[in-house]
Design an enzyme around this catalytic site. Sequence first.
Site, mmCIF file in Angstrom:
data_model
loop_
_atom_site.group_PDB
_atom_site.id
_atom_site.type_symbol
_atom_site.label_atom_id
_atom_site.label_comp_id
_atom_site.label_asym_id
_atom_site.label_seq_id
_atom_site.Cartn_x
_atom_site.Cartn_y
_atom_site.Cartn_z
ATOM 1 N N GLY A 1 0.832 -1.191 0.000
ATOM 2 C CA GLY A 1 0.000 0.000 0.000
ATOM 3 C C GLY A 1 0.868 1.242 0.000
ATOM 4 O O GLY A 1 2.002 1.224 -0.498
ATOM 5 N N GLY B 1 4.141 0.680 2.238
ATOM 6 C CA GLY B 1 4.901 -0.467 1.747
ATOM 7 C C GLY B 1 5.477 -0.227 0.363
ATOM 8 O O GLY B 1 6.642 -0.547 0.089
ATOM 9 N N LYS C 1 6.003 7.881 18.915
ATOM 10 C CA LYS C 1 5.013 7.804 17.837
ATOM 11 C C LYS C 1 3.607 7.571 18.410
ATOM 12 O O LYS C 1 2.625 8.175 17.955
ATOM 13 C CB LYS C 1 5.390 6.670 16.880
ATOM 14 C CG LYS C 1 4.444 6.494 15.680
ATOM 15 C CD LYS C 1 4.696 7.511 14.597
ATOM 16 C CE LYS C 1 3.737 7.327 13.415
ATOM 17 N NZ LYS C 1 4.014 6.121 12.632
ATOM 18 N N ASN D 1 -5.470 9.825 16.212
ATOM 19 C CA ASN D 1 -6.236 8.854 15.434
ATOM 20 C C ASN D 1 -7.670 8.720 15.937
ATOM 21 O O ASN D 1 -8.610 8.910 15.152
ATOM 22 C CB ASN D 1 -5.518 7.509 15.406
ATOM 23 C CG ASN D 1 -4.511 7.408 14.278
ATOM 24 O OD1 ASN D 1 -4.850 7.101 13.150
ATOM 25 N ND2 ASN D 1 -3.257 7.697 14.587
#
Length: 339
Positions: free
Chosen positions: A9, A12, A204, A212
């Site tokens: 995706g 990747g 992170k 999120n």
Amino acid sequence: MRIAIVGAGAIGAYWGAAMHRGGADVHLIARNSNLEAIRKNGVRVLSPRGDFEAHPHATDDPAEIGPVDYVFLGLKAHSYPTSGPLVEPLLGPDTAVIAAQNGIPWWYFHELDGPYRGRRIEAVDPGGATSAVLPPERAIGCVVYPATVLAAPGVVQHLEGTRFSIGEPSGEITKRCTDLSEAMVAGGLKSPVEPDIRNDIWIKLMGNVAFNPLSALTRATMVEICQHPQTRQLVVQLMEETLDIAARLGSTPDISIETRLRGAESVGHHKTSMLQDLEANKELELDAIVTALVELADLTGAEAPTLRTVYAATDLLSRRYGPEAQLPTPAPEPDPQPA
């Protein structure tokens, strides 16, 4: 160096294209229109650092590739337990698995000194299913900082960042990490080998666990969340609670909350991956980012009230609007009775 990317995706395909550009023998595992486009035109990367193309081998059959030196997981973490058919044909005796995921990885307590050493985190390793497919001793931790979007099949829009921090769960600086780092640098990426990759994971996660779920609940971008006083305060509270849980597990990330906020605000009107998944009616990546953190709060005795509230709301959202909505359809209301 032979490398397979499972799930080509946005991130990747970007990583694979960069590695191919650096001279690695790269194999992408993709499907449907994305696979067709890569086979026909390669991977096109559109980037403020300069556009480029790469033409690595692409397939939907990992058996066609066979064992490699490194497997890069471009899948969402909730897909790991069922990734066996994609991953197993790629594994040789010494194959390393690069766990490029958001949130808490399934290997977190592997080789970690302290009272929780070897403990399984149910949210990311349900019943040991992930460890059965991806043995923790194969794992190289990887924290992904670049922001990318799959603009079209085979076309990656690279927004910012080139850093992929890597490290062993044990904290050792091994040859497999230094070799991988050198290959990434050859491809134009930043790749520090960290002696404590868990600190990078927490840095992170501070952003992921706040932005999120809040973006999914509000449909707002990162900069909008930062510039709204009430949601900005929620972000601060979530980050404070995340750092408290990290400290209880022996990690002390060297970054301030204000620095983390400024970094997120500088991204601008960018939709988080969770908001993008919600809008695409895909499963939300809650388990590794939020559920696992609640599990660690329970384990360490952390109160984490804001985290638990946001988790409850986002969990209901995912059940109500996800691809496999679990709430029953309300019964129709009876017709009004005549007076």
